[in-house]
Motif scaffolding. Sequence first.
Motif, mmCIF file in Angstrom:
data_model
loop_
_atom_site.group_PDB
_atom_site.id
_atom_site.type_symbol
_atom_site.label_atom_id
_atom_site.label_comp_id
_atom_site.label_asym_id
_atom_site.label_seq_id
_atom_site.Cartn_x
_atom_site.Cartn_y
_atom_site.Cartn_z
ATOM 1 N N UNK A 89 0.825 -1.208 0.000
ATOM 2 C CA UNK A 89 0.000 0.000 0.000
ATOM 3 C C UNK A 89 0.863 1.263 0.000
ATOM 4 N N UNK A 90 1.939 1.227 0.763
ATOM 5 C CA UNK A 90 2.842 2.374 0.833
ATOM 6 C C UNK A 90 3.518 2.623 -0.516
ATOM 7 N N UNK A 91 3.928 1.540 -1.172
ATOM 8 C CA UNK A 91 4.569 1.662 -2.488
ATOM 9 C C UNK A 91 3.603 2.216 -3.519
ATOM 10 N N UNK A 92 2.386 1.689 -3.502
ATOM 11 C CA UNK A 92 1.368 2.159 -4.445
ATOM 12 C C UNK A 92 1.053 3.627 -4.200
ATOM 13 N N UNK A 93 0.941 3.996 -2.942
ATOM 14 C CA UNK A 93 0.613 5.379 -2.599
ATOM 15 C C UNK A 93 1.670 6.353 -3.109
ATOM 16 N N UNK A 94 2.918 5.946 -3.089
ATOM 17 C CA UNK A 94 4.014 6.849 -3.457
ATOM 18 C C UNK A 94 4.415 6.749 -4.928
ATOM 19 N N UNK A 95 3.748 5.881 -5.684
ATOM 20 C CA UNK A 95 4.099 5.714 -7.097
ATOM 21 C C UNK A 95 3.327 6.709 -7.955
ATOM 22 N N UNK A 96 4.007 7.597 -8.697
ATOM 23 C CA UNK A 96 3.303 8.580 -9.532
ATOM 24 C C UNK A 96 2.492 7.902 -10.633
ATOM 25 N N UNK A 97 1.351 8.482 -10.932
ATOM 26 C CA UNK A 97 0.527 8.007 -12.042
ATOM 27 C C UNK A 97 1.000 8.686 -13.313
ATOM 28 N N UNK A 98 1.157 7.923 -14.378
ATOM 29 C CA UNK A 98 1.608 8.486 -15.653
ATOM 30 C C UNK A 98 0.398 9.059 -16.387
ATOM 31 N N UNK A 99 0.029 10.280 -16.008
ATOM 32 C CA UNK A 99 -1.115 10.945 -16.621
ATOM 33 C C UNK A 99 -0.784 12.428 -16.682
ATOM 34 N N UNK A 100 -0.124 12.852 -17.786
ATOM 35 C CA UNK A 100 0.341 14.224 -17.857
ATOM 36 C C UNK A 100 1.466 14.422 -16.855
ATOM 37 N N UNK A 101 1.321 15.407 -15.996
ATOM 38 C CA UNK A 101 2.332 15.595 -14.957
ATOM 39 C C UNK A 101 2.127 14.547 -13.868
ATOM 40 N N UNK A 102 3.222 14.141 -13.247
ATOM 41 C CA UNK A 102 3.170 13.061 -12.252
ATOM 42 C C UNK A 102 2.267 13.436 -11.092
ATOM 43 N N UNK A 103 1.443 12.487 -10.656
ATOM 44 C CA UNK A 103 0.591 12.688 -9.496
ATOM 45 C C UNK A 103 0.428 11.357 -8.780
ATOM 46 N N UNK A 104 0.163 11.402 -7.488
ATOM 47 C CA UNK A 104 -0.016 10.174 -6.710
ATOM 48 C C UNK A 104 -1.464 9.727 -6.778
ATOM 49 N N UNK A 105 -1.730 8.440 -6.533
ATOM 50 C CA UNK A 105 -3.107 7.942 -6.593
ATOM 51 C C UNK A 105 -4.016 8.670 -5.607
ATOM 52 N N UNK A 106 -5.261 8.882 -6.009
ATOM 53 C CA UNK A 106 -6.229 9.551 -5.144
ATOM 54 C C UNK A 106 -6.606 8.658 -3.973
ATOM 55 N N UNK A 107 -7.142 9.288 -2.920
ATOM 56 C CA UNK A 107 -7.586 8.529 -1.759
ATOM 57 C C UNK A 107 -8.625 7.482 -2.152
ATOM 58 N N UNK A 108 -9.504 7.846 -3.102
ATOM 59 C CA UNK A 108 -10.549 6.914 -3.529
ATOM 60 C C UNK A 108 -9.946 5.661 -4.151
ATOM 61 N N UNK A 109 -8.869 5.834 -4.919
ATOM 62 C CA UNK A 109 -8.199 4.683 -5.537
ATOM 63 C C UNK A 109 -7.599 3.782 -4.475
ATOM 64 N N UNK A 110 -6.932 4.368 -3.508
ATOM 65 C CA UNK A 110 -6.338 3.580 -2.434
ATOM 66 C C UNK A 110 -7.401 2.874 -1.609
ATOM 67 N N UNK A 111 -8.522 3.535 -1.412
ATOM 68 C CA UNK A 111 -9.620 2.935 -0.648
ATOM 69 C C UNK A 111 -10.182 1.719 -1.387
ATOM 70 N N UNK A 112 -10.295 1.822 -2.711
ATOM 71 C CA UNK A 112 -10.792 0.689 -3.507
ATOM 72 C C UNK A 112 -9.856 -0.510 -3.398
ATOM 73 N N UNK A 113 -8.554 -0.248 -3.503
ATOM 74 C CA UNK A 113 -7.577 -1.333 -3.395
ATOM 75 C C UNK A 113 -7.671 -2.006 -2.025
ATOM 76 N N UNK A 114 -7.731 -1.196 -0.984
ATOM 77 C CA UNK A 114 -7.776 -1.746 0.371
ATOM 78 C C UNK A 114 -9.028 -2.580 0.591
ATOM 79 N N UNK A 115 -10.183 -2.071 0.129
ATOM 80 C CA UNK A 115 -11.437 -2.821 0.300
ATOM 81 C C UNK A 115 -11.391 -4.156 -0.422
ATOM 82 N N UNK A 116 -10.869 -4.138 -1.635
ATOM 83 C CA UNK A 116 -10.793 -5.372 -2.424
ATOM 84 C C UNK A 116 -9.832 -6.377 -1.802
ATOM 85 N N UNK A 117 -8.642 -5.925 -1.453
ATOM 86 C CA UNK A 117 -7.638 -6.835 -0.885
ATOM 87 C C UNK A 117 -8.115 -7.396 0.452
ATOM 88 N N UNK A 118 -8.779 -6.570 1.238
ATOM 89 C CA UNK A 118 -9.282 -7.037 2.529
ATOM 90 C C UNK A 118 -10.327 -8.139 2.328
#
Length: 333
Positions: A89-118
């Motif tokens: 989760x920490x690695x995913x959170x800190x990995x920039x998204x390749x969409x124009x200028x670099x940005x980190x995943x949104x909270x909603x994206x991280x929440x989806x991953x956590x819910x699914x993995x759980x």
Amino acid sequence: MSENSKKGRGRRVNLASAGGGKSPVQYPAESLDLDAAITSFIRYCRIRNLTQDTLNFYRDTLLELTRQLQKQNVERPIDIVKDTIMVALETKRSTPIKRGKAETPADATMDKLTRSWRAFFNWMHSESFVEINPFVGLGKAKSERSIIETFSNAQMKSLLNAPNRSTFTGLRDYTIMLTLLDTGIRISELEGISLHHVNWSDRTVKVYGKGRKERLVPISRALEKALRNYTEVRGVLDCDSLFVNIDNNTFKVRGIQQAIKLYGQDARIKGVRVSPHTFRHTFAKMYIMNGGDAFSLQKILGHTSLDIVRMYVNLFGTDISEKHDRHSPLENL
């Protein structure tokens, strides 16, 4: 019973080997192969008759889990512990998204991953494919609550003036935007509306929401008039979908999204994302500001809980600008 006997009563892997421990433990494929485990989990979800959208959600998010575990050289589910998940989760959170200028995943994206993995590891543990559930003691991440973007009245009027209503596609798109604004339904729900779902006498539309839950959504007299006009131009077709494309087939989500985005560009809308979901937020905002209550809004929007509706009420329950004008210390000096 001795203390050693009690300690030996840990949770066993759900596969017995002959000889009561004399032979090496034979683990099931789901314990040793993540792909096999995911395949079994998706099969379990399919047997539960979950929707295709839900199945796709689990496939996509668990594919991301596979990628993150490969970075840690972890291949077997039985080797995954809490720290493995935290690093992923920490690695995913800190990995920039390749969409124009670099940005980190949104909270909603991280929440989806956590819910699914759980959900996946809860199932793995319940089936005894893993002895330790790595999500035990791992709480929900705190997320930022950002202001909900909505259209202003001026922006809404500009959007509605953008389609060329002398053409079929322009009239259809205009009617779609009216429908989204008047009902607050999701874009997937709008795609699924058939002609027979419109009850003209009751002025309601039947829609199918998340989890195959159907509900009746009321429509205004103004929308009824617009829909009657559109259906007359649409004519009688083999396709039963209410909104159709130029080839007289169902007008799909992607096409609707693209059309609305282009109208936003034509109308030169700035500062807000021009999308079907912004119409949903705008409906909720205007419903509350015009005196609507939270419980009826919950039913119209098809939310299972009041949590999101309370957020709309907190944000838009009073006209803050008007109250500020009345009570501003500077204005009352």
